[in-house]
Design a protein around this motif. Structure first.
Motif, PDB file in Angstrom:
ATOM      1  N   LEU A  23       0.830  -1.204   0.000  1.00  0.00           N
ATOM      2  CA  LEU A  23       0.000   0.000   0.000  1.00  0.00           C
ATOM      3  C   LEU A  23       0.868   1.260   0.000  1.00  0.00           C
ATOM      4  N   MET A  24       1.952   1.265   0.784  1.00  0.00           N
ATOM      5  CA  MET A  24       2.840   2.429   0.808  1.00  0.00           C
ATOM      6  C   MET A  24       3.524   2.629  -0.538  1.00  0.00           C
ATOM      7  N   ASN A  25       3.894   1.548  -1.180  1.00  0.00           N
ATOM      8  CA  ASN A  25       4.537   1.642  -2.488  1.00  0.00           C
ATOM      9  C   ASN A  25       3.578   2.200  -3.537  1.00  0.00           C
ATOM     10  N   LYS A  26       2.292   1.916  -3.357  1.00  0.00           N
ATOM     11  CA  LYS A  26       1.280   2.373  -4.314  1.00  0.00           C
ATOM     12  C   LYS A  26       0.961   3.850  -4.130  1.00  0.00           C
ATOM     13  N   ASP A  27       0.755   4.289  -2.882  1.00  0.00           N
ATOM     14  CA  ASP A  27       0.406   5.687  -2.612  1.00  0.00           C
ATOM     15  C   ASP A  27       0.762   6.005  -1.160  1.00  0.00           C
ATOM     16  N   GLU A  28       1.924   6.606  -0.945  1.00  0.00           N
ATOM     17  CA  GLU A  28       2.397   6.857   0.406  1.00  0.00           C
ATOM     18  C   GLU A  28       1.495   7.808   1.176  1.00  0.00           C
ATOM     19  N   SER A  33      -2.427   8.659   5.520  1.00  0.00           N
ATOM     20  CA  SER A  33      -3.670   9.284   5.992  1.00  0.00           C
ATOM     21  C   SER A  33      -4.642   8.246   6.536  1.00  0.00           C
ATOM     22  N   ARG A  34      -4.768   7.129   5.840  1.00  0.00           N
ATOM     23  CA  ARG A  34      -5.683   6.079   6.284  1.00  0.00           C
ATOM     24  C   ARG A  34      -5.149   5.373   7.521  1.00  0.00           C
TER      25      ARG A  34
END
Length: 287
Positions: A23-28, A33-34
């Protein structure tokens, strides 16, 4: 604050995001935030059930409760809330947690807790399904007649750095039974999956890899032997010299096969695994 070292019996809850690295690699930015929003959910319910957050490191969380029932109820509430918040997202975008709960003796140092009790909770978290909860046998004994939940016994699990097998139960979130079926371990990055494997999983994976390597080697030896046979027949059909290297290949394969295929079925590890399986089934020896 206690500046020394002491011990106590407490209920430890460990939680971790499934597939956090992916998930971090996709959109940090969105993932962070989530993560903060999920932490607020945890914090609210932990306070409501009289728990205490011990630490939050990265995507993980460790907290403790004086009441075992409160710890399990808190975990159920948190999972149902977070799982519900993720229903509108695609499986690849969902941020779901695994939770493990253990009742155990811990070391106290300042505001932090250490010891096998915490380690067992962390191993249970790694065994939990995505969006689900796993509890130890000590927790199950305390809540089985107090909470209207379905518990499934998963067996006595041998986990890393814990001497004795741990009785593990999965707690069914009956309010939302299908919520985490879409999120499977295949959605996780290889880094996360390797961290969440148990010691038995790693041994089985290594055994399968050795079998696959043996099969590839046998195929290559067979192809080489066939090529040598063709060359032998074309150049000197009266002298079958190809049998000598073929015999060497065959002996090598036999030795490797014995070493590989006898491994998981014999020895102390196999005996201990079979004993644990029989205990989990409630086997009673004949008098």
């Amino acid at each position: 604050m206690n500046s020394g070292t002491d011990r106590k019996l407490t209920t430890i809850l460990c939680a971790d995001v499934a597939g956090y690295s992916r998930l971090m690699n996709k959109d940090e930015g969105e993932t962070l935030s989530r993560l903060k929003a999920a932490r607020e959910i945890f914090s609210d319910f932990i306070t409501r059930y009289n728990g205490r957050i011990v630490n939050m490191t990265g995507d993980g969380l460790v907290c403790e409760f004086s009441s075992v029932v409160n710890a399990v109820q808190c975990a159920v509430e948190v999972q149902n809330r977070i799982n519900e918040d993720n229903l509108s997202l695609s499986p690849a975008d969902q941020m779901l947690y695994r939770i493990g709960i253990n009742l155990g003796d811990v070391l106290i140092e300042g505001d932090d807790i250490f010891g096998e009790g915490v380690n067992v909770a962390a191993r249970l978290e790694a065994l939990a399904p995505v969006g689900g909860i796993c509890i130890s046998g000590s927790v199950f004994d305390q809540v089985k007649n107090k909470l209207p939940k379905h518990f499934e016994f998963l067996g006595n699990k041998t986990v890393k750095n814990i001497a004795d097998p741990v009785p593990v139960y999965s707690l069914m979130l009956t309010e939302m039974p299908d919520v985490y079926k879409n999120a499977t371990d295949s959605d996780l990055s290889s880094e996360d999956a390797s961290q969440e494997e148990t010691e038995d999983d790693r041994k089985i994976r290594g055994y399968v890899k050795r079998q696959a390597a043996f099969n590839r080697r046998a195929t290559a030896f067979g192809a080489i032997t066939l090529l040598l046979f063709i060359i032998n027949m074309a150049t000197s059909p009266d002298y079958w010299w190809f049998l000598w290297p073929a015999a060497g290949f065959a002996v090598s394969l036999i030795i490797q096969g014995i070493m590989i295929f006898r491994g998981p079925h014999h020895g102390k590890e196999w005996e201990e695994r079979k004993i644990n399986e029989l205990k989990a089934r409630g086997y009673k020896p004949r008098p």
